[in-house]
Scaffold this motif. Structure first.
Motif, PDB file in Angstrom:
ATOM      1  N   VAL A 409       0.823  -1.261  -0.018  1.00  0.00           N
ATOM      2  CA  VAL A 409       0.053  -0.086   0.042  1.00  0.00           C
ATOM      3  C   VAL A 409       0.862   1.291   0.136  1.00  0.00           C
ATOM      4  O   VAL A 409       0.721   2.182  -0.731  1.00  0.00           O
ATOM      5  N   ASN A 410       1.985   1.294   0.798  1.00  0.00           N
ATOM      6  CA  ASN A 410       2.796   2.460   0.916  1.00  0.00           C
ATOM      7  C   ASN A 410       3.513   2.593  -0.440  1.00  0.00           C
ATOM      8  O   ASN A 410       3.536   3.916  -0.876  1.00  0.00           O
ATOM      9  N   GLY A 411       3.884   1.563  -1.146  1.00  0.00           N
ATOM     10  CA  GLY A 411       4.220   1.618  -2.628  1.00  0.00           C
ATOM     11  C   GLY A 411       3.410   2.277  -3.499  1.00  0.00           C
ATOM     12  O   GLY A 411       3.785   3.137  -4.263  1.00  0.00           O
ATOM     13  N   ALA A 412       2.000   1.938  -3.171  1.00  0.00           N
ATOM     14  CA  ALA A 412       1.043   2.541  -4.160  1.00  0.00           C
ATOM     15  C   ALA A 412       0.812   3.881  -3.921  1.00  0.00           C
ATOM     16  O   ALA A 412       0.254   4.645  -5.082  1.00  0.00           O
ATOM     17  N   LEU A 519      -9.442  -2.450   3.575  1.00  0.00           N
ATOM     18  CA  LEU A 519      -8.270  -1.744   3.060  1.00  0.00           C
ATOM     19  C   LEU A 519      -7.531  -1.200   4.088  1.00  0.00           C
ATOM     20  O   LEU A 519      -8.219  -0.567   4.974  1.00  0.00           O
ATOM     21  N   PRO A 520      -6.233  -1.066   4.312  1.00  0.00           N
ATOM     22  CA  PRO A 520      -5.434  -0.372   5.156  1.00  0.00           C
ATOM     23  C   PRO A 520      -5.674   1.159   5.185  1.00  0.00           C
ATOM     24  O   PRO A 520      -6.243   1.506   3.949  1.00  0.00           O
ATOM     25  N   LYS A 521      -5.633   1.751   6.132  1.00  0.00           N
ATOM     26  CA  LYS A 521      -6.001   3.168   6.403  1.00  0.00           C
ATOM     27  C   LYS A 521      -5.192   4.106   5.504  1.00  0.00           C
ATOM     28  O   LYS A 521      -5.946   5.093   4.822  1.00  0.00           O
ATOM     29  N   PRO A 522      -4.173   3.950   5.186  1.00  0.00           N
ATOM     30  CA  PRO A 522      -3.274   4.749   3.899  1.00  0.00           C
ATOM     31  C   PRO A 522      -4.449   4.822   2.761  1.00  0.00           C
ATOM     32  O   PRO A 522      -4.386   5.928   1.949  1.00  0.00           O
TER      33      PRO A 522
END
Length: 979
Positions: A409-412, A519-522
């Motif tokens: 997710v951080n990469g996206a 889905l994760p918070k980010p």
């Protein structure tokens, strides 16, 4: 992709897919479909006969009598004879014990019989109605086209070791009307225990009480083997309905049934021929017996949650696990569970336990299913322990996101990360924060809507804002309406770690005290959430409407056989595509309703004139847009939405809304301080109308351009027998309830509401109507044999999907991907990464997780309601009797949205007498003053007449918390209702 692949390996159980593949191409609406019919072959199979069992089969066998040296020879012979007789009796008892259930078919044999055509075997989800027990009733919905009518499974023998939620193969035995011919008379009819209305409790399914109540109405295919049918079961097509064309303008010309009865009768014809029947009249309901229980798709044992009890008195009685879920039977636990009875906690039922169950462990000679690995979960009355238990029980205890998912997710979102000096919003937060905005690369190929006046309308506490709206006036009394949905599929690439996790979770779970996100918070609260005054990526559906709520159309070119007619059609003015938007305001339902009611945002008002209470400053427009402009848009949206809503219900849409409770928790986020029903107002309905329209238009696009790959949301008609029961109850009150189709039902309810001076009658009928309604499900268009099965009963439209909530529903993510493929062109559809069978696997998993989430939410509501009543018991509330039995009745408490059984045997101060009349009733008297003799005397406060418990009677009830596990609400009869 297998939705469970990221978590565990899939099991080849025969229960994975919804049907055989029809190919990858654009079949229906796009140019035919592949696949051929199975060869017709009559299947065999005999009914297994079951011997009656004694009540003490599970008891320990008596020891053989001892013989002493002092006994005489005659005494020894007599004792030997006694021992021999006991041995024979034990052997006979064991023989009976071994024949409690019929053996299951091997999986390959079940699949072979299932594949024959015509066949008398179906496969589907096993759903228990009410509580498990000797008089258990369950339903199985066939998982493929050709026979989608629910099959009833009645009695322990025919349920044959299946548990609620299992995927099973079922042998069709014949129509329900023939039940008595096989010596298995319906218990309820045999002893007269349940009156007409009470039959509904036996016909209940895992109904859909969410706001949508979505569903499908099926219709008969033109091809038929029987040219001399008594009646034409197909009366029209959807396009032949003038109002359907005005409201929806269906491009795909699908036939429809005139009534529920004609549909079910036609569906049952082939099944009846395979079981030797020749009558498709009556209810059309079939009965069956479970022939095979499939292994779980995940291959994991099932977790059972409940409390431990001793089956009999004394220290050596068998220990059983009593599930919190009443639809499950008792479970036998290993002997080592005795250790939990060393103290008082387990014996008093104050602890929650969990255990593992594998379906292969329940042998045909065992009365109760066995479980293993019993562990303590916590205390029954602790909110956290109860919540962990329900999450585990319904398989939605997902835990924290794996580091690989968070890294993905951080990469996206990394390229769009920004730092802002301050952040303003509904919560009024300030300070440096890590935000997000689309890059120039992301904007390429997207339509720019950042200058458009777009805003969101959501619940006050919402953080994941996945839909926004805009409206513009056009010439000729028309408007442009835009629905903008968070472009989640941009961030979630197929087969990535976050995609696998989202596919496994399938849905966000909303409980009273927490949210378990998909889905994760980010993603769900930052990059994808359509927050105000920031640019976001969206997937948009924009169309033109008339002010009267109808769909604006334009003359289209020849339809290139899309509807199979080759005629010119009027094509709706609609655009689909990826966009960049910038919401100007985050409205909530309360603020929008204040605007609609004229309490704020009126012409001439300034910001200073509007109070914080009516329109909070954190929710006022940004980006140069004014409160007058936004308020004007809200009122115009409301005007068009309400006009459209009236037309929809005039055309046959059906809405049955159950009561949804909301709680206010204390500072500890555990203790419920306030509890009440959630109000539905026009601002909710405003949003709903446009979301329904967008979902429909996207479904139509998928069918016409992606064909069999289209992921749809279908809703079957309600159980016909259940509808007939409700109609009989209404008739007993002198009211007419026409259950022919959704339009006649809605018109009847409207007429009853005008004719009845007492709203209680309408509330009671509406509550009864909820019971036979079936749940909506996701399907792949190509996984069903007949396009009429795409339809949606409650909405009364030929097809539907879910497009508008990809942050919280994985099915919507697939719909977004398919929609983009149709926009990219035929080659993109042809090369789409999933087949029909693979999409079917996804839809099956989404259906399972959605139902698990729904049950977890309902259980959470019940737990916190119980905790609230523990501290704030209700001494007297109005209840409506909705069914009557011999010693009990079911009451609906409108103020709590609660339906529950009241057992008169638990009321020691009362005596009762069931009366068999046309309308069954129970006469209840208070003990004392001659009441024991059935005479008069003071009975209730304010009167001397005995109380009549009959259907739709208003009574006073007390609502309290059950003091023993599992935690629940108990309703007690107080007396006549004073109101």
């Amino acid at each position: 992709m297998d939705p469970t692949a990221g978590r565990s390996s899939s099991s080849a159980s025969g229960g994975g897919g919804r049907g055989r593949s029809k190919g990858r191409g654009s079949g229906r609406g796009g140019g035919g479909r592949s696949g051929s019919r199975r060869p017709r072959h009559r299947s065999g199979g005999r009914r297994h006969q079951h011997k009656k069992t004694t009540s003490n089969e599970d008891a320990a066998e008596p020891d053989a009598a001892r013989t002493g040296s002092s006994q005489s020879e005659g005494q020894q012979k007599k004792q030997a004879k006694t021992t021999q007789n006991q041995s024979q009796n034990n052997n006979a008892r064991k023989k009976k014990f071994k024949e409690l259930f019929a053996p299951h078919l091997p999986l390959d044999e079940a699949l072979r019989l299932y594949a024959e055509e015509p066949t008398k075997y179906i496969r589907g989800k096993f759903r228990v109605s009410g509580s498990a027990g000797q008089r258990i009733k369950a339903f199985v919905s066939c998982d493929r086209g050709g026979f989608r009518r629910d099959v009833i499974i009645s009695g322990v023998a025919d349920t044959n070791r299946a548990l609620d939620g299992d995927v099973v193969f079922v042998e069709i035995l014949g129509p329900v009307e023939d039940l008595h011919e096989d010596g298995k008379e319906d218990d309820a009819k045999k002893d007269g225990a349940d009156g007409v209305a009470d039959e509904l409790a036996q016909l209940a399914v895992d109904g859909n009480k969410e706001g949508e109540h979505s569903g499908d109405m099926e219709s008969e295919d033109t091809e038929t083997d029987d040219e001399d049918e008594d009646e034409e079961v197909v009366s029209t097509t959807w396009r032949q309905d003038t109002m359907q064309r005005s409201l929806w303008n269906p491009e795909v010309d699908i036939k429809r049934h005139a009534s529920i009865k004609s549909e079910y009768s036609s569906r049952n014809a082939s099944i009846l021929s395979s079981v030797g029947g020749d009558n498709v009249g009556g209810t059309g309901q079939m009965r069956g017996r479970v022939a095979h229980v499939c292994a779980s798709r995940t291959g994991k044992p099932r977790i059972i949650v409940g409390t431990l009890k001793r089956q009999s008195q004394g220290q050596h009685g068998r220990i059983i696990l009593v599930p919190s879920n009443r639809a499950l039977p008792f479970f036998v636990v290993p002997r080592d569970a005795e250790k939990y009875f060393s103290g008082d906690d387990a014996s008093t039922g104050s602890n929650l336990f969990k255990a593992e169950y594998n379906h292969t462990a329940w042998m045909s000679g065992m009365r109760f299913p066995p479980c293993r690995k019993v562990e303590v979960m916590g205390n029954c009355f602790d909110p956290e322990d109860e919540t962990q238990a329900l999450l585990t029980e319904f398989d939605v205890n997902h835990g924290e996101f794996h580091p690989a998912v968070l890294c993905d997710v951080n990469g996206a979102v990394k390229s769009g990360r920004t730092k802002t000096a301050s952040v303003s919003g509904a919560e009024g937060t300030t300070g440096e924060d890590l935000g997000w905005e689309p890059t120039k690369e992301m904007r390429k190929g997207r339509r720019d809507y950042t200058e458009e006046r777009i805003f969101t309308i959501d619940p006050t506490t919402a953080k994941d804002l996945d839909d926004a709206l805009h409206i513009k006036r056009l010439p000729n009394n028309q408007i442009e309406l835009g629905v903008h949905i968070a472009d989640v599929s941009h961030f979630i690439k197929p087969h990535s770690a976050v995609d696998k996790e989202a596919a496994y979770r399938a849905t966000t779970v909303y409980l009273v005290d927490r949210v378990i996100p998909m889905l994760p918070k980010p993603l769900c609260e930052i990059a994808c959430s359509l927050n105000e005054n920031v640019e976001r990526l969206a997937f948009s559906c924009v169309w033109t409407m008339n002010l009267d709520g109808t769909l604006a159309t334009e003359e289209g070119s020849e339809n290139e056989k899309k509807g199979g007619r080759g005629k010119k059609r009027r094509k709706e003015k609609v655009w689909y595509g990826r966009t960049v938007i910038k919401s100007c305001a985050r409205l909530d339902y309360n603020t929008a309703q204040n605007i609609i009611d004229g309490k704020c945002g009126n012409p001439g008002q300034t910001d200073a004139d509007i109070s914080e209470e009516l329109w909070p400053r954190s929710r006022r427009p940004t980006g140069g847009h004014t409160i007058m402009e936004v308020a004007s848009d809200v009122r115009l949206m409301h005007k068009v939405a309400m006009a459209r809503r009236r037309l929809r219900f005039d055309n046959g849409a059906l809405a049955l809304h159950g009561v949804k409770l909301v709680f206010r928790l204390g500072d500890d986020n555990k203790t419920p301080k306030l509890c009440g029903p959630y109000p539905l107002v026009d601002s909710n309905r405003l949003v709903e109308e446009y979301m329904l329209m967008a979902n429909y238009l996207v479904a139509q696009r998928l069918i016409t351009h992606a064909g069999d790959l289209a992921l749809l949301r279908q809703h079957p008609p309600p159980l016909e027998q259940g509808l007939d029961e409700v109609a009989q109850v209404a008739q007993g009150l002198g009211l007419e309830l026409d259950t022919t189709n959704s339009a006649s039902i809605q018109n009847s309810l409207r007429k009853i509401s005008h004719e009845c001076t007492d709203d209680v009658i309408l509330q009671g009928i509406t509550e009864l109507m909820m019971t036979p309604m079936q749940p909506a499900e996701y399907i792949a268009a190509g996984a069903v044999d007949d396009p009429t099965e795409w339809s949606h009963f409650a909405l009364n439209i030929p097809y539907y999907t879910h497009f508008t909530s990809p942050i919280r529903r994985y099915a919507d993510v697939i719909v977004h991907r398919l929609l983009q493929a149709t926009l990219d062109g035929p080659q993109a559809v042809k090369e789409y990464y999933q087949s029909v069978d693979e999409i079917s696997t996804v839809t099956d998993h989404c259906n399972d997780k959605r139902m698990g989430s729904k049950k977890a939410q309902e259980r959470s509501d019940r737990v916190f309601l119980s905790l609230y009543l523990r501290e704030h018991p209700i001494e007297s509330a109005m209840g409506i009797v909705v069914s009557v039995g011999e010693k009990s009745f079911t009451v609906f408490v409108p103020s709590l949205g609660l339906s529950t059984r009241v057992n008169l045997e638990d009321h020691e101060h009362l005596i009762y007498e069931p009366i068999e009349e046309i309308r069954k009733k129970i006469i209840v008297r208070r003990r004392g003053g001659g009441a024991e003799d059935g005479e008069g005397g003071p009975m209730w406060t304010g009167g001397s007449e005995p109380l009549e418990i009959r259907v739709f009677a208003k009574i006073a009830v007390a609502c309290i918390c059950k003091e023993t596990s599992p935690i629940d609400v108990i309703v007690k009869l107080v007396g006549p209702c004073s109101g």
